[in-house]
Design a protein around this motif. Structure first.
Motif, PDB file in Angstrom:
ATOM      1  N   GLN B 258       0.819  -1.220   0.000  1.00 59.65           N
ATOM      2  CA  GLN B 258       0.000   0.000   0.000  1.00 59.65           C
ATOM      3  C   GLN B 258       0.855   1.273   0.000  1.00 59.65           C
ATOM      4  O   GLN B 258       0.667   2.151   0.842  1.00 59.65           O
ATOM      5  CB  GLN B 258      -0.951  -0.008   1.197  1.00 59.65           C
ATOM      6  CG  GLN B 258      -1.955  -1.143   1.173  1.00 59.65           C
ATOM      7  CD  GLN B 258      -2.980  -0.969   0.080  1.00 59.65           C
ATOM      8  OE1 GLN B 258      -3.761  -0.030   0.108  1.00 59.65           O
ATOM      9  NE2 GLN B 258      -2.961  -1.822  -0.935  1.00 59.65           N
ATOM     10  N   ARG B 386      -7.374  -0.798   5.888  1.00 63.59           N
ATOM     11  CA  ARG B 386      -6.613  -2.037   6.088  1.00 63.59           C
ATOM     12  C   ARG B 386      -5.345  -1.632   6.820  1.00 63.59           C
ATOM     13  O   ARG B 386      -4.858  -0.502   6.676  1.00 63.59           O
ATOM     14  CB  ARG B 386      -6.264  -2.607   4.713  1.00 63.59           C
ATOM     15  CG  ARG B 386      -5.658  -4.003   4.733  1.00 63.59           C
ATOM     16  CD  ARG B 386      -6.662  -5.064   5.133  1.00 63.59           C
ATOM     17  NE  ARG B 386      -7.767  -5.219   4.220  1.00 63.59           N
ATOM     18  CZ  ARG B 386      -7.717  -5.999   3.127  1.00 63.59           C
ATOM     19  NH1 ARG B 386      -6.626  -6.659   2.821  1.00 63.59           N
ATOM     20  NH2 ARG B 386      -8.783  -6.113   2.356  1.00 63.59           N
ATOM     21  N   GLN B 409      -3.004   3.005   5.904  1.00 64.00           N
ATOM     22  CA  GLN B 409      -3.096   3.524   4.538  1.00 64.00           C
ATOM     23  C   GLN B 409      -3.056   5.044   4.480  1.00 64.00           C
ATOM     24  O   GLN B 409      -2.749   5.610   3.440  1.00 64.00           O
ATOM     25  CB  GLN B 409      -4.392   3.009   3.886  1.00 64.00           C
ATOM     26  CG  GLN B 409      -4.336   1.519   3.575  1.00 64.00           C
ATOM     27  CD  GLN B 409      -5.707   0.964   3.273  1.00 64.00           C
ATOM     28  OE1 GLN B 409      -6.661   1.239   4.002  1.00 64.00           O
ATOM     29  NE2 GLN B 409      -5.830   0.203   2.206  1.00 64.00           N
ATOM     30  N   ASP B 410      -3.358   5.689   5.592  1.00 57.98           N
ATOM     31  CA  ASP B 410      -3.367   7.159   5.583  1.00 57.98           C
ATOM     32  C   ASP B 410      -1.983   7.738   5.869  1.00 57.98           C
ATOM     33  O   ASP B 410      -1.850   8.937   6.116  1.00 57.98           O
ATOM     34  CB  ASP B 410      -4.398   7.709   6.577  1.00 57.98           C
ATOM     35  CG  ASP B 410      -4.020   7.441   8.032  1.00 57.98           C
ATOM     36  OD1 ASP B 410      -3.005   6.761   8.281  1.00 57.98           O
ATOM     37  OD2 ASP B 410      -4.749   7.908   8.926  1.00 57.98           O
ATOM     38  N   PRO B 647      -3.830  10.767   1.624  1.00 56.45           N
ATOM     39  CA  PRO B 647      -3.159   9.880   0.677  1.00 56.45           C
ATOM     40  C   PRO B 647      -3.901   8.572   0.415  1.00 56.45           C
ATOM     41  O   PRO B 647      -3.469   7.784  -0.427  1.00 56.45           O
ATOM     42  CB  PRO B 647      -1.813   9.608   1.372  1.00 56.45           C
ATOM     43  CG  PRO B 647      -2.094   9.752   2.822  1.00 56.45           C
ATOM     44  CD  PRO B 647      -3.169  10.797   2.939  1.00 56.45           C
ATOM     45  N   ALA B 648      -4.996   8.368   1.100  1.00 53.71           N
ATOM     46  CA  ALA B 648      -5.740   7.114   0.949  1.00 53.71           C
ATOM     47  C   ALA B 648      -7.007   7.290   0.126  1.00 53.71           C
ATOM     48  O   ALA B 648      -7.865   6.412   0.091  1.00 53.71           O
ATOM     49  CB  ALA B 648      -6.077   6.555   2.334  1.00 53.71           C
TER      50      ALA B 648
END
Lengths: 690, 690
Positions: B258, B386, B409-410, B647-648
């Motif tokens: 990711q 996730r 993921q962020d 960013p996610a």
């Protein structure tokens, strides 16, 4: 109301169908019955709320103790209406006798803003000539008024208008395209809407004008993501299933799980309300909390320029965490094996409405519950934990709050809140200085500093109603290094300070001493530790209220002045910023400040309520935009000296071997989850292949 | 060493098989090669450690930038040995040239205690006549010495013995039956073991004697649970599966997930070491951290009585979080789709050993990543998150530490630590007062107050090596309520204080201002916010070191005196309490106190390391016994002004509808997880059946 519905209510009352639990929210039928009774007496009214008036605690405790012989508390509807002309009435309706038992006209009071109230404003704003004029000044052609949007907020309090007229302030936005996020296009002026007149009565216009943002849209929907390269394709599914069903039982609204029992209520203000939380301690059903809820919150914004001081939403008291609750969807909001509960409300016209799937109840694996390995022989126990989560999500205009009440097998109750949704934004000119009151999260978009301060209402019932709160501070022992009492300087202890009076209990967080608070039953000592049975509040996100003493927020949000208040229980004291929050001036402060006015009142070994304000201070960053990754915060209510041992010892281990088994005497317990698998990933080096 | 293994090392070096990544831990073959080289030079030695000497950062950064053209940093083994007679040597072995490049005899220094060292003591203790005498005094017949156990700890520091002799203190226990938990039967005396003589050289005997506990055993293994009613039978399985495999790729020890890339190292002291953490920001691979690890910890106990002041384990520096790491098992420690990594070490004899499955790597569903609903039309986006978790668990005698490095993921990196295992306990007589220094968690069992203070070593690399740390405090705006600059009193801002020098950076936590710390690259501004790109340390469990200034713990654990220290990067500065921790006197303090001696040294816009001490203070309760439910603590490293947006955003949503789709123009995105199901539970009321 349909006859069969009325009949159903009657049946409930007469006992031909199982009657509702006294803590159950009013059913659709009960809501309609209450409306019918009131309407037949007072004619056409706008209904603001019809909700359960919870039974008097004294009466309820008796019934809980002996529900066979003690009369069931009657069902009472708590009603708020707005009569034509804007007059507000509070009422109570006895649903058993079908009669109004209280009807009170209120002055200078505004009940909360409903979703219907919110929906209205945008339509009015778009047609208002003065608003159109301001839009044109902002650079929006008047034929584009359908592209103008507003998030209507309660006005908070504005001394120019007071509280006799029901007002909303319209935070203005523009959408170049109907799918564009409006929060990238804030407008700089703020119309004031009069709910009774249904018109704009004023527009606040700043000295410095800021035309509509010329930046390109900043969106999060699929079309824009596809334009920027599309969605990532490398996330493989994770499946979470419970093929044999879930581990909890549902009886009405009582959830029974892993020795816990809890009644799950719901109302329009607080959302989820948990009642009569008990733990079955080896056959002894022990009460822990009579009631838990988020009772209020306030979100002050930190920009000193007019009229931003009005931005300090009391999302529960001014809008309702229940009213704003989302209808949750399976496989999206909720993953795994899900049990939902609906929520019934009244609408303005007096009809009952339903939010389907308002509450999600499910289990999750909780990782390792406990583990120990003996280094001598590697004999080991590994036990995995499980948790039960009771949650709802509500949308307060731009923001969303995801509220998770989590029950653990070790006796802990956890409250987790995730903040997501979209930042409230304001316009800024190119090159303009935010002066530190906000952050330019996107060109032309100023997201102001703000706090999210929640008030958790804890009605403890630690082995009975008579409880006492102690402040606990990690403290160095007395005596200098080398002294007789502290020769090595390493002494430290838990300093316990009893809150005997309401005044003593007004207290703040102290990070240095890792301050916690114990809710104790001093009448019952743990047989081993000889300390009172207790539940400890462990909360680490406890900023102070940043608006200053004497400020509007400080006056209106009296509950937020301190992290802890303790009051003697009173059936009437549910809402820490007052029963009707919009347009309160804070003079005098409603709610907790009223209830703590007698600072000498005893809270020692009596029926008490602990009010805890916690939350975060949010200084925005571009990462939070155009939609914010969920920011979590959490607190724990942990049993301390409540049990005589780890109450989860009887949770079946995944694996357990004892020294004698390691030595060959007997078979180890191997209950490893056989669904787990080793993975070999694409690029893996050969050394790692198993 | 087998010839083929030596050959394999040679092949790595000559390039016939893929050479190890310069950050890779030494392989078994490399360890054996180093041992061979040293042994052939110096003969028979006891090996304490053979581990990777990490490449010089300067050299390594060049290679990371251009691994095709820049020469690969050579492999160097960092070796610690104890020669006959107890002499300690530090050495470095160049594995390419096969030669010793450093060999240094050390005085007054003791390297850490290995598992083999620990194992020895119990056998010696059981045969020692003076220990047997004390056991008899405690009420244990001398023929029952096989029922006597000890947890050998380093002695910490005892001025009577100094540090030229290698010592352990034996915390004594009794087991009525070999499967009984010894921690319910602590003995009151403390033998001192001399590792060189392999004998007991002293016994500390308290003034007040406390005979062995007469309470019945308090166990957690199946036989005892069955006796007390057996395991609960109402937990239904939760299955977590990834039928299409996992979302991460493994190349050697580099994990790619990711947009994140991270090299997963491991050494005997720190356990997991994460290197070269980068984030692929739309094709631009941006460095974030050069290295992250737990570098040290200390667990001071708060009982002032002799010899409890010696209980202040540095679990990493004195025993090794890597050495003590558990071999994890599938479906027990780890659930779902799991990738394991092994760990290679040396034993005392110089052979290489392997801990299988030392590191667990897996994904978990992370709940809602972001959500927003438009209240106007219920158009909505729900995106589930996730997380990737890289974890290990180590057992430090009685306690276990579960360490989870979590990637979101962020852009957030989270460190979560769960404490479980068993309390260190001491004996108490019936009716004895703990004096507040501990809690009677079971009759006759005193669990002393203690702290767990961890030192997180952060080597930031925020868009490059030159970084600067700022302290950030939520602060009220200037001006009283009613003043021109703060008319409504609501102003607040993030007060930023730059740490320009090592001295300025010595700082503590402040809960009142919700203090955080930004690691910034001041050479690069976020194009929207115009603030430096940064990662923010958000840590809320930051108690102060409770042993007093001048105390033994304060002197030895200099790193723990403050929450934050910042130093200029130095290849030699890895271990905040020093390289060899056992039996350090703290005069002078090793590690950080040495490195901050020049308080004027600049840490502004240069290559820096941030050391953060965090943890908890633990006042035991009966709930923590006989095995402790995992107590979690966590901290976050969050991108702030690092990205230009969330960013996610390109994580595929579970569900997304736009206003135009709601209005009938186009199809909504419905990717709901179809494995999720509604449940109907046994006792459910009919109204809830769906």
């Amino acid at each position: 109301m349909a006859l069969d519905r009325l009949k159903s209510v009657a049946q409930h009352i007469s006992g031909t169908t199982p009657p509702p639990h006294p803590f159950d929210p009013l059913s659709n039928a009960e809501i309609e019955a209450a409306v019918q009774i009131i309407s037949s007496e007072y004619g056409k009214l706008h209904f603001n709320a019809v909700t359960l008036r919870e039974p008097a605690k004294k009466e309820m405790l008796k019934w809980l103790e002996d529900s066979t012989n003690v009369p069931r508390p009657i069902r009472v509807a708590d009603v708020v209406v707005i009569a034509p002309g804007g007059k507000v009435f509070d009422g109570l309706v006895d649903l058993k006798e079908g009669k109004i038992i209280k009807w009170e006209a209120l002055d200078g009071v505004q009940p909360l803003i409903t979703m219907e109230d919110l929906q209205t404003v945008e339509h009015v704003v778009r047609k208002d000539p003065k608003v159109i004029e301001q839009c044109v000044i902002s650079g929006i052609p008047k034929e584009d008024m359908h592209k103008v949007y507003c998030d209507p907020w309660t006005i908070g309090y504005d001394h120019r208008f007071g509280n006799n007229v029901r007002l909303q302030q319209a935070l203005m936005y523009y959408r170049p395209h109907m799918d564009d996020s409006q929060y990238s296009f804030p407008l700089d002026f703020c119309p004031i809407f009069d709910a009774d007149k249904q018109e704009i009565v004023h527009i606040d216009i700043p000295d410095i004008r800021r035309p509509v943002n010329q930046a390109k849209p900043n969106n999060y929907h699929p079309v824009s993501i596809e334009k920027e390269g599309g969605y990532r394709k490398d996330i493989k599914p994770i499946n979470i299933t419970q093929p044999d069903g879930v581990s909890f039982k549902v009886e009405g609204r009582v959830i029974d799980w892993q020795n816990w029992k809890v009644h799950v209520g719901f109302n329009y203000k607080e959302g989820i309300v948990l009642n009569n939380i008990t733990y079955n301690d080896k056959g002894n059903v022990r009460p822990i909390f009579y009631r838990l809820s988020l009772a209020e919150m306030v979100v002050p914004y930190g920009n000193p320029e007019h009229p931003h001081q009005r931005k300090h939403a009391f999302d529960l008291g001014e809008y309702g965490g229940g009213y704003m609750t989302n209808s949750l969807s399976l496989g999206c909001d909720c993953k795994g094996a899900i049990h939902y509960m609906d929520a019934a409300f009244v609408n303005r016209a007096g009809e009952s409405t339903t939010i389907k799937n308002a509450i999600c109840i499910h289990e999750e694996d909780a990782g390792i519950l406990f583990k120990h390995t003996d280094f001598r022989d590697d004999s080991v126990i590994v036990t995995r934990g499980r948790k039960l989560i009771i949650s709802h999500i509500f949308t307060a205009a731009n923001y969303e709050y995801c509220v998770y009440w989590i029950f653990h097998q070790d006796g802990t109750v956890q409250l987790e809140i995730k903040l997501t949704g979209i930042l409230n934004t304001y316009s800024m000119n190119p090159g303009e200085d935010t002066k530190g009151w906000g952050t330019e999260v996107y060109p032309g978009v100023n997201a102001h500093n703000h706090q999210h301060l929640f008030c958790l209402r804890i009605d403890p019932n630690i082995d009975g109603s008579n409880n006492t709160v102690f402040q606990v501070d990690a403290t160095q022992g007395a005596g200098a290094v080398g002294s007789k009492e502290n020769p090595y300087g390493n002494a430290f202890f838990a300093k316990r300070t009893k809150y005997s009076t309401v005044g003593e209990a007004i207290s703040d967080y102290d990070g240095v001493t890792s301050r916690t608070w114990d809710m104790c039953n001093t009448n019952k000592l743990n047989p081993y530790s000889h300390k009172p049975v207790s539940y400890k509040l462990v909360s680490r996100e406890v900023p102070k209220l940043l608006p200053k003493e004497g400020s509007l927020v400080w006056k209106r949000a009296g509950f937020a002045r301190h992290a802890i208040h303790v009051t003697k229980y009173d059936d009437e004291q549910l809402y820490p910023a007052g029963r009707h929050v919009p347009q309160t001036s804070g003079e005098p402060s409603k709610g907790i400040p009223e209830w703590i006015s007698n600072s000498d009142a005893s809270i020692d070994n009596t029926d008490i309520v602990l009010w805890h304000t916690f939350g975060i201070t949010h200084f925005p960053a571009p990462e939070d935009f155009p939609v914010m990754p969920a920011e979590p915060m959490t607190l724990l209510l942990r049993p301390r000296n409540f049990f005589t041992k780890n109450p989860a010892l009887d949770v079946p281990p995944s694996y357990c071997s004892t020294p004698s088994q390691i030595a060959g005497q007997g078979k180890v317990l191997d209950a490893a989850d056989k669904m787990s698998q080793l993975v070999v990933t694409a690029g893996e080096a050969d050394c790692c292949k198993k």
